[in-house]
Design a protein around this motif. Structure first.
Motif, PDB file in Angstrom:
ATOM      1  N   UNK A   1       0.841  -1.115  -0.006  1.00 48.72           N
ATOM      2  CA  UNK A   1      -0.168   0.214  -0.052  1.00 48.72           C
ATOM      3  C   UNK A   1       0.792   1.017  -0.117  1.00 48.72           C
ATOM      4  N   UNK A   2       2.283   1.000  -0.092  1.00 47.13           N
ATOM      5  CA  UNK A   2       3.010   2.275  -0.195  1.00 47.13           C
ATOM      6  C   UNK A   2       3.159   3.190   1.181  1.00 47.13           C
ATOM      7  N   UNK A   3       2.894   2.445   2.129  1.00 48.16           N
ATOM      8  CA  UNK A   3       2.786   2.816   3.645  1.00 48.16           C
ATOM      9  C   UNK A   3       4.224   2.761   4.497  1.00 48.16           C
ATOM     10  N   UNK A   4       4.759   1.703   4.126  1.00 46.81           N
ATOM     11  CA  UNK A   4       6.028   1.436   5.035  1.00 46.81           C
ATOM     12  C   UNK A   4       7.065   0.851   3.996  1.00 46.81           C
TER      13      UNK A   4
ATOM     14  N   UNK B   1       3.935   8.664   2.919  1.00 45.49           N
ATOM     15  CA  UNK B   1       2.687   8.527   3.249  1.00 45.49           C
ATOM     16  C   UNK B   1       2.211   7.842   4.563  1.00 45.49           C
ATOM     17  N   UNK B   2       3.137   6.968   4.928  1.00 39.82           N
ATOM     18  CA  UNK B   2       2.921   6.284   6.049  1.00 39.82           C
ATOM     19  C   UNK B   2       2.833   7.235   7.426  1.00 39.82           C
ATOM     20  N   UNK B   3       3.989   7.790   7.259  1.00 40.83           N
ATOM     21  CA  UNK B   3       4.267   9.010   8.518  1.00 40.83           C
ATOM     22  C   UNK B   3       3.104   9.681   8.601  1.00 40.83           C
ATOM     23  N   UNK B   4       2.604  10.456   7.500  1.00 41.85           N
ATOM     24  CA  UNK B   4       1.362  11.503   7.340  1.00 41.85           C
ATOM     25  C   UNK B   4       0.306  10.543   8.216  1.00 41.85           C
ATOM     26  N   UNK B   5       0.004   9.458   7.835  1.00 44.08           N
ATOM     27  CA  UNK B   5      -1.118   8.787   8.446  1.00 44.08           C
ATOM     28  C   UNK B   5      -0.986   8.527   9.990  1.00 44.08           C
ATOM     29  N   UNK B   6       0.349   8.087  10.271  1.00 49.22           N
ATOM     30  CA  UNK B   6       0.718   7.816  11.637  1.00 49.22           C
ATOM     31  C   UNK B   6       0.646   9.149  12.527  1.00 49.22           C
TER      32      UNK B   6
END
Lengths: 233, 233
Positions: B63-66, B79-84
């Motif tokens: 999903x491109x998050x990590x 993107x993952x950091x933004x969601x976190x």
DNA sequence: CAAAAAAGTTAAGTTAGCTTAACTTAGCGC
DNA sequence: GCGCTAAGTTAAGCTAACTTAACTTTTTTG
């Protein structure tokens, strides 16, 4: 190992979000005197397919939460009803809480509560209940079941669709449909509003109203069906 | 159809609850200067198996998050950091809101927020933020990221484990472990408390403290690791 | 530095919750 | 009551999220 009758339902440990939504929808169908809900209606309600509804009902039956004969409407078991009422209590207390503490209006609060009701703990619900002074109606006028499952249905309300001409107080505005909620809010209608129902024109399906400030309006029948009244003769 | 490089990550539409929990755990590991988290630590954190962690990390990567190289610790993509960070903002604002409106104490509020953070809307979070006057610390002293993702880390705090003898103010009490939270609350320690760190006895792993009311205490090292201090001279 | 231990991965299998497609049953019009 | 249509069910297949078991890689340590 102790003996068990073969029909003893399984423990029904954790209830999933989908299960909670189904139980609440099944319960809600009969709250105001409606018929038990059909699979078709459940599929429409959740935007899914009839096949998926059959599948889900099968799982709920296996958990002992609903009873279902093939090709018949769905009914709740005692356990299912207990859970459904608990969800309704959560939903309505959350709506009341959001209106009170965060300035939500009664016509926008429904969707937020729809999500939160699956996440709040029993502890939080009891604190909300205490903070609000154990209210028995939510912002739409819906009765809030008590923690023991008993529900206050004091006055027998009549649906605007079935109301004969005369003076009424609005006790309840169904929150099923957000668009209708906005329409009614736009008319200035809210729980507690006083209205006079006029005589229906046989050629039209809409219903003529007079507000107590003298304003006149006419509501389409789908909007009228969301309004519940008590006579104030 | 427009050309796309093969490495373009997929849209990453809806993020599941499990995914949200993973992103937050990965982010949290490095918030106070720690090393990137390992699969083992994630498995322990969520009470699951290493196999399941590998599986989940694979999905998050897709999903491109990590980003993840085999046998290495896990890292967040942009993107993952933004969601976190968005999840951390929700968590900390919810904690603040529950303490303020429902009388939760700072040592009990964590678990409730852990569930609610997955259910509240952006709208609700912004209303909470406004109601509380845009706070920049939660009840544990943790910084609350702003809506744009920027985080206020003004004073550089030191962990009690690493503090040399002297006077300090408690700025932060980690809410990772409920049991430790209760222990520290029982000692009367809270964000804002003034303490004096004594000289360590080489033969013991616990750390001697003096409170500003003259009381003496000694904290085991796991509890000490939850306390973050700034020098007060 | 080699062997043991710890950490990580892969494989196979499960369940809930969804899909589409094919089929069955119920209810209604004529 | 026959047949059409709507409603419901069954079947097959998918993904996310879990499990256990077998295997591989890395790290630790004697």
């Amino acid at each position: 190992m102790t003996a068990r009758t073969p029909s003893t339902p399984p423990p029904a440990e954790g209830i999933s979000r989908v299960a909670e939504d189904f139980l609440k929808a099944i319960w809600s169908a009969t709250e105001w005197g409606g018929a038990p809900i059909t699979g078709k209606a459940l599929a429409e309600r959740f935007g899914t397919t009839a096949a998926n509804v059959s599948d889900t009902i099968r799982r709920l039956t296996a958990q002992g939460l609903v009873s279902h004969e093939p090709y018949k409407p769905v009914r709740l078991t005692t356990a299912g009803e207990r859970h459904a009422v608990a969800m309704v209590r959560k939903h309505r207390l959350i709506e009341s809480f959001l209106v009170r503490t965060l300035g939500y209006s009664w016509e926008e609060v429904h969707d937020e509560a729809e999500n939160l009701e699956h996440a709040v703990s029993e502890t939080m619900i009891e604190r909300i209940d205490a903070l609000l002074g154990h209210p028995d109606r939510d912002p739409h006028g819906d009765p809030i079941p008590a923690a023991d499952g008993t529900s206050p249905h004091p006055e027998h309300a009549v649906n605007l669709t079935d109301a004969s001409p005369g003076s009424y107080e609005v006790t309840r505005i169904s929150d099923d449909d957000p668009a209708i909620l906005r329409l009614l809010a736009g008319h200035g209608l809210r729980p507690g509003s006083m209205i006079t129902v006029g005589t229906r024109d046989a050629s039209s399906s809409s219903i003529p109203l007079e507000y107590n400030d003298g304003g006149l309006a006419s509501l389409p029948s789908d909007a009228a069906a969301a309004l519940w009244l008590v006579g104030r003769g």
